[in-house]
Design a protein around this motif. Structure first.
Motif, short mmCIF file in Angstrom:
data_model
loop_
_atom_site.label_atom_id
_atom_site.label_comp_id
_atom_site.label_asym_id
_atom_site.label_seq_id
_atom_site.Cartn_x
_atom_site.Cartn_y
_atom_site.Cartn_z
N ASN A 1 -1.42 -11.38 0.49
CA ASN A 1 -1.69 -10.75 1.79
C ASN A 1 -0.40 -10.35 2.46
OD1 ASN A 1 -4.20 -13.19 2.08
ND2 ASN A 1 -4.59 -11.03 1.93
N GLY A 2 -0.41 -9.20 3.05
CA GLY A 2 0.77 -8.74 3.77
C GLY A 2 1.88 -8.24 2.88
N SER A 3 1.57 -8.04 1.59
CA SER A 3 2.63 -7.62 0.67
C SER A 3 2.85 -6.12 0.70
CB SER A 3 2.29 -8.07 -0.75
OG SER A 3 1.04 -7.54 -1.14
N GLY A 4 2.04 -5.40 1.49
CA GLY A 4 2.27 -3.97 1.65
C GLY A 4 1.38 -3.08 0.78
N LYS A 5 0.28 -3.63 0.28
CA LYS A 5 -0.60 -2.85 -0.61
C LYS A 5 -1.26 -1.69 0.15
CE LYS A 5 -3.09 -6.52 -1.52
NZ LYS A 5 -2.38 -7.49 -0.67
N THR A 6 -1.86 -2.04 1.29
CA THR A 6 -2.50 -1.00 2.09
C THR A 6 -1.48 0.02 2.56
OG1 THR A 6 -4.20 -2.57 2.81
CG2 THR A 6 -3.92 -0.60 4.14
N THR A 7 -0.31 -0.48 2.93
CA THR A 7 0.76 0.41 3.38
C THR A 7 1.15 1.38 2.27
OG1 THR A 7 1.56 -1.37 4.79
CG2 THR A 7 3.07 0.45 4.38
N LEU A 8 1.21 0.89 1.04
CA LEU A 8 1.56 1.76 -0.08
C LEU A 8 0.51 2.85 -0.27
CD1 LEU A 8 3.45 2.47 -2.37
CD2 LEU A 8 2.30 0.79 -3.81
N PRO B 1 -11.37 2.60 2.71
CA PRO B 1 -10.55 1.62 3.44
C PRO B 1 -11.06 0.20 3.23
CG PRO B 1 -12.05 2.71 4.94
CD PRO B 1 -12.27 3.33 3.60
N GLN B 2 -10.20 -0.72 3.57
CA GLN B 2 -10.57 -2.13 3.57
C GLN B 2 -11.64 -2.34 4.63
OE1 GLN B 2 -6.70 -3.90 3.61
NE2 GLN B 2 -7.53 -5.97 3.62
N ARG B 3 -12.64 -3.12 4.34
CA ARG B 3 -13.77 -3.26 5.26
C ARG B 3 -13.33 -3.79 6.62
NH1 ARG B 3 -18.10 -6.75 2.78
NH2 ARG B 3 -16.81 -8.44 3.57
N1 LIG Z 1 0.17 -0.73 12.02
C1 LIG Z 1 1.00 -1.73 11.80
N2 LIG Z 1 1.97 -2.04 12.68
C2 LIG Z 1 2.82 -3.07 12.46
N3 LIG Z 1 2.79 -3.85 11.39
C3 LIG Z 1 1.85 -3.61 10.46
C4 LIG Z 1 0.91 -2.54 10.62
N4 LIG Z 1 0.09 -2.54 9.54
C5 LIG Z 1 0.51 -3.55 8.76
N5 LIG Z 1 1.56 -4.18 9.31
C6 LIG Z 1 2.29 -5.32 8.70
O1 LIG Z 1 2.83 -4.88 7.46
C7 LIG Z 1 2.67 -5.85 6.47
C8 LIG Z 1 1.95 -5.27 5.28
O2 LIG Z 1 0.64 -4.90 5.66
P1 LIG Z 1 -0.43 -4.33 4.62
O3 LIG Z 1 -1.66 -4.08 5.38
O4 LIG Z 1 0.16 -3.20 3.88
O5 LIG Z 1 -0.62 -5.57 3.66
P2 LIG Z 1 -1.65 -5.79 2.48
O6 LIG Z 1 -0.88 -6.06 1.26
O7 LIG Z 1 -2.61 -4.66 2.43
O8 LIG Z 1 -2.37 -7.12 2.95
P3 LIG Z 1 -3.90 -7.62 2.76
O9 LIG Z 1 -4.01 -8.23 1.41
O10 LIG Z 1 -4.07 -8.65 3.81
O11 LIG Z 1 -4.79 -6.43 2.96
C9 LIG Z 1 1.94 -7.01 7.12
O12 LIG Z 1 2.89 -7.99 7.44
C10 LIG Z 1 1.35 -6.44 8.37
O13 LIG Z 1 1.33 -7.40 9.39
#
Ligand SMILES: Nc1ncnc2c1ncn2[C@@H]1O[C@H](COP(=O)(O)OP(=O)(O)OP(=O)(O)O)[C@@H](O)[C@H]1O
Ligand SMILES: [Mg+2]
Lengths: 260, 274
Positions: A41-48, A84-86
């Motif tokens: 969690n929080g590793s940046g997958k959604t961000t990528l 998107p993630q639910r």
């Molecule tokens: N809009 C935002 N503004 C500030 N920080 C954010 C934002 N979105 C995500 N983050 C932070 O960036 C980091 C990565 O978020 P991300 O959603 O990419 O993680 P993830 O790998 O998809 O996690 P998960 O498995 O929980 O879905 C997290 O620490 C999160 O708190």
């Protein structure tokens, strides 16, 4: 001759305000590949995924999607479909499955008037996830968690994307429906579509994917499954030891959770 | 006495109720969908400062402009700042604009003592004080809002449902968000003269929130919230014929009671089912 480019990332760096989320990310996904992204969690997958979609722009580095730079949002979003993630959905109002299905289709048509055909497309997409026409008039909010996921999946494939991005599509989805979704993905792949899927449990996908990316704010590993799924890489990603069991077909399956 | 309902001020009040109900329907519903009800309170109170400023400018010899126009401008500023803010901070930003505008309003009022009653009128509101010009302004803004909502209905629905999805599917979600928040802010101000800043929230949000609990689809939310607002408004006017009460306050009371009534009915029926 035009080079057949897939998705190429070079040295991506991204942060929200002052907190770096992704750094030093380089990879290549070829057209028609089925790629899984996993990591804690929080590793940046959604961000990528958002970087690939052109929703977010890298602070440094470069990412091109089918030859388009990530700043060419329109061109990218014309060929991508996204689920998107639910947890990122707010449905506290009586929106119908029909409305949800029409969102993507309508956005593609630049909000022009919808036609009968569009409804046909929506129904076909729902059928691909084992739902039927009757669901169109159901309230989205009243569906079970897994049914919601399937509708969101259907919404993504309804726009017939070249690149399909799925953010944790299987959360709460029962096994038969998971398999149906996976069948749909495999069919898209046969048609040469690229599929990128974020999952926490990689096991159901191991026999299907071409490439795996293990992420923890940087790319721990990326490549063929057997190269990526090593105990050492898993420890780097999750900070805990995750044993791997090899199945008859020779795939290494990580065993998540309490193994006592 | 028989001719009372034909008095121009009563006709204007009835028109006002109708226009308020249209806003309660379209803007109110999207306020609930987008989950930004605090914006309604923020925008309507900020509008007071804008109105006070325009009254002050008028008293200083500037050309007289309807103070509501000042209100519209201030409310738009709040809407734009809210759209600019990250979702997590949005309530804080609105709340602080709210407080800032109220301080500014009180400050301005203290500078224009002889006109201050005009500002206070906007705080409490009076549907019978609507002028012809107010009605024109209400019609104009309401028509503008309805046009935008008809044009961008699906986009607004999409960003309310999932903002990231909307972005991913190629909508300019940020822009649509600004437009939607602006519509909500404009609607809030349009209600100001009729029901007063204090009660805008009741008339704009309560009908939609009540409808949202029972409607089977989006259309029904629009329809029911229109009807709840209309009946509450008419109820307020009707009662004010017989008893000397503020029709806006009575209407707001009806609208909010409807919300709690529907809510408890739902809870009750929920319990019966279990
Ligand atoms: N809009 C935002 N503004 C500030 N920080 C954010 C934002 N979105 C995500 N983050 C932070 O960036 C980091 C990565 O978020 P991300 O959603 O990419 O993680 P993830 O790998 O998809 O996690 P998960 O498995 O929980 O879905 C997290 O620490 C999160 O708190
Ligand atoms: Mg995520």
């Amino acid at each position: 001759m035009v080079k057949e480019e897939g998705i190429i990332a070079e040295n991506l760096f991204f942060r929200y305000s002052n907190f770096p989320v992704l750094s030093n990310i380089s990879f290549e996904i070829k057209k028609g590949e089925f790629v899984a992204i996993t990591g804690p969690n929080g590793s940046g997958k959604t961000t990528l995924l958002k970087l690939i979609l052109g929703i977010l722009q890298p602070e440094s580095g470069k990412i091109t999607i089918y030859g388009h730079d990530s700043s060419e949002r329109e061109q990218i979003q014309a060929i991508t479909g996204f689920m998107p993630q639910r947890e990122h959905i707010s449905s506290g109002f009586p929106i119908l499955v029909r409305d949800v299905m029409m969102m993507g289709i309508s956005a593609r048509k630049r909000l022009k008037k919808l036609s009968e055909e569009d409804e046909e497309i929506a129904i076909k997409a729902l059928e691909a996830v084992g739902m039927n026409e009757e669901f169109l008039n159901r309230k989205f909010d009243r569906l079970s968690g897994g049914q919601k996921q399937r509708v969101l999946f259907a919404r993504a494939i309804a726009v017939e994307p070249e690149i399909l991005l799925l953010d944790e599509p299987f959360n709460g989805v029962d096994i038969p429906s998971q398999n149906r979704m996976l069948d749909t993905v495999m069919e898209l792949r046969r048609k040469g579509k690229t599929v990128i899927i974020v999952v926490h449990n990689i096991n159901p996908l191991l026999h299907h994917i071409d490439k795996l990316m293990l992420l923890r704010n940087r790319l721990i590993a990326c490549g063929r499954i057997e190269e990526v799924l090593t105990e050492q890489n898993l420890r780097k990603a999750y900070g805990a030891s995750i044993p791997i069991i090899y199945c008859e077909e020779g795939f290494g399956h990580p065993v998540y959770g309490d193994t006592h | 006495m028989e001719l009372l309902p034909l008095q121009p001020y009563i006709i204007r009040a009835l028109l006002g109720v109708f226009l308020i109900s249209l806003n309660a329907s379209i803007a109110g519903s999207f306020t609930v969908f987008r989950n930004v009800s605090f914006l309604v309170a923020g925008a309507s109170h900020s509008a007071l400062a804008g109105a006070a400023l325009f009254i002050l400018l008028g008293s200083m010899g500037m050309p007289e402009i309807n103070p509501i126009v000042g209100g519209l401008i201030f409310a738009l500023i709040v809407a734009i700042s809210a759209g600019y803010t990250r979702k997590e901070d949005i309530n804080t930003v609105i709340g602080i604009s709210f407080a800032m505008s109220m301080s500014l309003a009180v400050l301005l009022i203290s500078m224009i003592r002889e006109y201050s009653s005009r500002v206070w009128t906007l705080l409490i509101g009076d549907i019978y004080l609507l002028t012809q010009h107010d009605i024109y302004l209400m019609v104009g803004v309401t028509a503008f809002n309805i046009t935008l909502i008809l044009m961008f209905y699906r986009a607004f629905l999409f960003i309310s449902f999932d903002f990231e999805g909307a972005e991913a599917f190629g909508l300019n979600a940020r822009l649509y968000n600004y437009v939607l928040l602006s519509i909500i802010a404009l609607s809030s101000v349009i209600l100001l003269k009729g029901v007063g800043a204090i009660l805008v929230f009741a008339m704009l949000v309560a009908p939609a929130a009540a409808s949202n609990e029972v409607a089977r689809n989006i259309r029904e939310v629009f329809l029911f919230s229109f009807l709840i607002a209309l009946l509450s408004g008419l109820g307020g006017i009707a009662v004010s014929f017989f008893v000397d009460v503020s029709p806006g306050a009575f209407a707001s009371l009806l609208a909010t009671l409807t919300y709690f009534f529907i809510l408890s009915l739902r809870r009750l029926s929920g319990k019966v089912q279990i």
